[in-house]
Design a protein around this motif. Structure first.
Motif, PDB file in Angstrom:
ATOM      1  N   ARG A   1       0.788  -1.259  -0.002  1.00 39.48           N
ATOM      2  CA  ARG A   1       0.065  -0.188   0.060  1.00 39.48           C
ATOM      3  C   ARG A   1       1.019   1.334   0.041  1.00 39.48           C
ATOM      4  O   ARG A   1       1.826   1.327   0.775  1.00 39.48           O
ATOM      5  N   LEU A   2       0.593   2.323  -1.117  1.00 44.01           N
ATOM      6  CA  LEU A   2       1.009   3.501  -0.888  1.00 44.01           C
ATOM      7  C   LEU A   2       0.148   4.587  -0.409  1.00 44.01           C
ATOM      8  O   LEU A   2      -0.877   4.405  -1.078  1.00 44.01           O
ATOM      9  N   THR A   3       0.239   5.273   0.635  1.00 40.64           N
ATOM     10  CA  THR A   3      -0.320   6.307   1.056  1.00 40.64           C
ATOM     11  C   THR A   3       0.301   7.714   0.849  1.00 40.64           C
ATOM     12  O   THR A   3       1.501   7.742   0.909  1.00 40.64           O
ATOM     13  N   GLY A   4      -0.482   8.639   0.419  1.00 37.87           N
ATOM     14  CA  GLY A   4       0.146  10.021   0.099  1.00 37.87           C
ATOM     15  C   GLY A   4      -0.741  11.243   0.377  1.00 37.87           C
ATOM     16  O   GLY A   4      -1.801  11.047   0.641  1.00 37.87           O
ATOM     17  N   VAL A   5       0.036  12.281   0.641  1.00 36.97           N
ATOM     18  CA  VAL A   5      -0.776  13.599   0.799  1.00 36.97           C
ATOM     19  C   VAL A   5       0.273  14.544  -0.023  1.00 36.97           C
ATOM     20  O   VAL A   5       1.212  14.544  -0.222  1.00 36.97           O
ATOM     21  N   LEU A   6      -0.785  15.211  -0.747  1.00 36.02           N
ATOM     22  CA  LEU A   6      -0.160  16.236  -1.788  1.00 36.02           C
ATOM     23  C   LEU A   6      -0.906  17.597  -1.093  1.00 36.02           C
ATOM     24  O   LEU A   6      -1.893  17.795  -0.701  1.00 36.02           O
ATOM     25  N   ASP A   7       0.071  18.866  -1.208  1.00 35.95           N
ATOM     26  CA  ASP A   7      -0.282  20.120  -0.784  1.00 35.95           C
ATOM     27  C   ASP A   7      -1.618  20.495  -1.691  1.00 35.95           C
ATOM     28  O   ASP A   7      -2.086  21.533  -1.285  1.00 35.95           O
ATOM     29  N   ASP A   8      -1.580  20.232  -2.889  1.00 37.61           N
ATOM     30  CA  ASP A   8      -2.551  20.830  -3.849  1.00 37.61           C
ATOM     31  C   ASP A   8      -3.730  19.564  -4.025  1.00 37.61           C
ATOM     32  O   ASP A   8      -3.491  18.540  -3.575  1.00 37.61           O
ATOM     33  N   GLU A   9      -4.478  19.953  -4.597  1.00 37.64           N
ATOM     34  CA  GLU A   9      -6.104  19.280  -4.870  1.00 37.64           C
ATOM     35  C   GLU A   9      -5.804  18.530  -6.331  1.00 37.64           C
ATOM     36  O   GLU A   9      -6.883  18.025  -6.727  1.00 37.64           O
ATOM     37  N   ALA A  10      -4.859  18.347  -6.929  1.00 40.45           N
ATOM     38  CA  ALA A  10      -4.609  18.036  -8.072  1.00 40.45           C
ATOM     39  C   ALA A  10      -4.659  16.517  -8.210  1.00 40.45           C
ATOM     40  O   ALA A  10      -4.132  15.829  -7.225  1.00 40.45           O
ATOM     41  N   ALA A  11      -5.194  15.782  -9.339  1.00 39.20           N
ATOM     42  CA  ALA A  11      -5.246  14.356  -9.495  1.00 39.20           C
ATOM     43  C   ALA A  11      -3.756  13.941  -9.490  1.00 39.20           C
ATOM     44  O   ALA A  11      -2.798  14.578  -9.999  1.00 39.20           O
ATOM     45  N   VAL A  12      -3.610  12.462  -9.178  1.00 39.63           N
ATOM     46  CA  VAL A  12      -2.183  12.134  -9.155  1.00 39.63           C
ATOM     47  C   VAL A  12      -2.184  10.750  -9.988  1.00 39.63           C
ATOM     48  O   VAL A  12      -3.228  10.123  -9.825  1.00 39.63           O
ATOM     49  N   GLU A  13      -1.223  10.534 -10.287  1.00 42.89           N
ATOM     50  CA  GLU A  13      -1.071   9.070 -11.071  1.00 42.89           C
ATOM     51  C   GLU A  13       0.173   8.148 -10.387  1.00 42.89           C
ATOM     52  O   GLU A  13       1.199   8.793 -10.220  1.00 42.89           O
ATOM     53  N   VAL A  14      -0.377   6.945  -9.971  1.00 49.73           N
ATOM     54  CA  VAL A  14       0.802   6.350  -9.432  1.00 49.73           C
ATOM     55  C   VAL A  14       0.974   5.175 -10.635  1.00 49.73           C
ATOM     56  O   VAL A  14       0.284   4.458 -11.039  1.00 49.73           O
ATOM     57  N   ARG A  15       2.301   5.129 -11.135  1.00 54.26           N
ATOM     58  CA  ARG A  15       2.805   4.355 -12.236  1.00 54.26           C
ATOM     59  C   ARG A  15       3.668   3.452 -11.714  1.00 54.26           C
ATOM     60  O   ARG A  15       4.498   3.261 -11.038  1.00 54.26           O
ATOM     61  N   THR A  16       3.668   1.912 -12.479  1.00 49.90           N
ATOM     62  CA  THR A  16       4.453   1.072 -12.256  1.00 49.90           C
ATOM     63  C   THR A  16       4.984   0.801 -13.804  1.00 49.90           C
ATOM     64  O   THR A  16       4.337   1.193 -14.680  1.00 49.90           O
ATOM     65  N   PRO A  17       5.945  -0.060 -14.056  1.00 49.56           N
ATOM     66  CA  PRO A  17       6.432  -0.090 -15.486  1.00 49.56           C
ATOM     67  C   PRO A  17       5.057  -0.896 -16.237  1.00 49.56           C
ATOM     68  O   PRO A  17       5.039  -0.425 -17.488  1.00 49.56           O
ATOM     69  N   GLY A  18       4.003  -1.327 -15.810  1.00 54.52           N
ATOM     70  CA  GLY A  18       2.980  -1.898 -16.481  1.00 54.52           C
ATOM     71  C   GLY A  18       1.719  -1.497 -16.239  1.00 54.52           C
ATOM     72  O   GLY A  18       0.830  -1.823 -16.895  1.00 54.52           O
ATOM     73  N   THR A  19       1.474  -0.603 -15.279  1.00 56.45           N
ATOM     74  CA  THR A  19       0.154   0.118 -14.839  1.00 56.45           C
ATOM     75  C   THR A  19       0.287   1.583 -14.510  1.00 56.45           C
ATOM     76  O   THR A  19       1.192   2.014 -14.289  1.00 56.45           O
ATOM     77  N   THR A  20      -0.864   2.019 -14.630  1.00 58.05           N
ATOM     78  CA  THR A  20      -1.035   3.646 -14.322  1.00 58.05           C
ATOM     79  C   THR A  20      -2.383   3.628 -13.505  1.00 58.05           C
ATOM     80  O   THR A  20      -3.304   3.180 -13.958  1.00 58.05           O
ATOM     81  N   GLN A  21      -2.376   4.105 -12.126  1.00 53.28           N
ATOM     82  CA  GLN A  21      -3.741   4.392 -11.340  1.00 53.28           C
ATOM     83  C   GLN A  21      -3.563   5.910 -11.313  1.00 53.28           C
ATOM     84  O   GLN A  21      -2.893   6.402 -10.925  1.00 53.28           O
ATOM     85  N   ALA A  22      -4.880   6.166 -11.911  1.00 54.94           N
ATOM     86  CA  ALA A  22      -5.351   7.644 -11.685  1.00 54.94           C
ATOM     87  C   ALA A  22      -6.137   7.867 -10.338  1.00 54.94           C
ATOM     88  O   ALA A  22      -7.178   7.021 -10.381  1.00 54.94           O
ATOM     89  N   LEU A  23      -5.650   8.785  -9.627  1.00 54.34           N
ATOM     90  CA  LEU A  23      -6.396   8.908  -8.303  1.00 54.34           C
ATOM     91  C   LEU A  23      -6.797  10.321  -8.168  1.00 54.34           C
ATOM     92  O   LEU A  23      -5.980  11.128  -8.601  1.00 54.34           O
ATOM     93  N   GLN A  24      -7.827  10.691  -7.349  1.00 56.65           N
ATOM     94  CA  GLN A  24      -8.083  11.962  -7.088  1.00 56.65           C
ATOM     95  C   GLN A  24      -8.062  12.162  -5.465  1.00 56.65           C
ATOM     96  O   GLN A  24      -8.721  11.355  -4.921  1.00 56.65           O
ATOM     97  N   PRO A  25      -7.086  12.941  -5.034  1.00 55.43           N
ATOM     98  CA  PRO A  25      -6.931  12.906  -3.712  1.00 55.43           C
ATOM     99  C   PRO A  25      -8.139  13.605  -3.180  1.00 55.43           C
ATOM    100  O   PRO A  25      -8.957  14.386  -3.775  1.00 55.43           O
ATOM    101  N   ASP A  26      -8.558  13.239  -1.731  1.00 50.26           N
ATOM    102  CA  ASP A  26      -9.519  13.647  -1.140  1.00 50.26           C
ATOM    103  C   ASP A  26      -9.528  15.031  -0.912  1.00 50.26           C
ATOM    104  O   ASP A  26      -8.504  15.711  -1.141  1.00 50.26           O
ATOM    105  N   ALA A  27     -10.518  15.908  -0.227  1.00 49.33           N
ATOM    106  CA  ALA A  27     -10.437  17.260   0.203  1.00 49.33           C
ATOM    107  C   ALA A  27      -9.279  17.762   1.014  1.00 49.33           C
ATOM    108  O   ALA A  27      -9.043  18.923   0.752  1.00 49.33           O
TER     109      ALA A  27
END
Length: 118
Positions: free
Chosen positions: A63-89
């Motif tokens: 599991r990867l948990t993250g927090v970003l100062d901005d509310e922009a969408a994030v992509e978690v990438r591995t060599p074979g996949t891309t997960q598009a995530l929308q951070p919460d409020a």
């Protein structure tokens, strides 16, 4: 051409060696600088910054948990996949990951962590 570090990691996890590493293509994203911060507990913690913004990541088994100062969408990438995530409020996001190379990008801001090993 094979990456010797990935072969060594594959030996540690007793799995088949990963596919050959392709020459990375320029993404046009600005690399975020890693920040050396103290770690506490059994999880692995990473921090990155670009300008005044910060991205904090915590890696716990699968599991990867993250927090970003901005509310922009994030992509978690591995060599074979891309997960598009929308951070919460509050800027938090979570993703399931497998051991190996991982990269977190914020396309809207044009930023990337670059590759690190989870």
């Amino acid at each position: 051409m094979r990456d010797p570090l990935l072969d060594e990691l594959a030996d540690l996890f007793h799995t088949d060696a990963p596919p050959p590493v392709l020459t990375p293509q320029p993404t046009g994203l600005t690399p975020m600088e890693p920040v050396q911060e103290p770690m506490r507990g059994p999880s692995r913690q990473l921090a990155f910054h670009a300008g005044t913004g910060r991205l904090h990541l915590q890696i716990d088994s699968g599991r990867l948990t993250g927090v970003l100062d901005d509310e922009a969408a994030v992509e978690v990438r591995t060599p074979g996949t891309t997960q598009a995530l929308q951070p919460d409020a509050e800027g938090w996001f979570r993703a399931g990951i497998t051991p190996g190379p991982v990269c977190v990008t914020v396309p809207e801001l044009g930023l990337t962590t670059g590759w690190f090993v989870a």
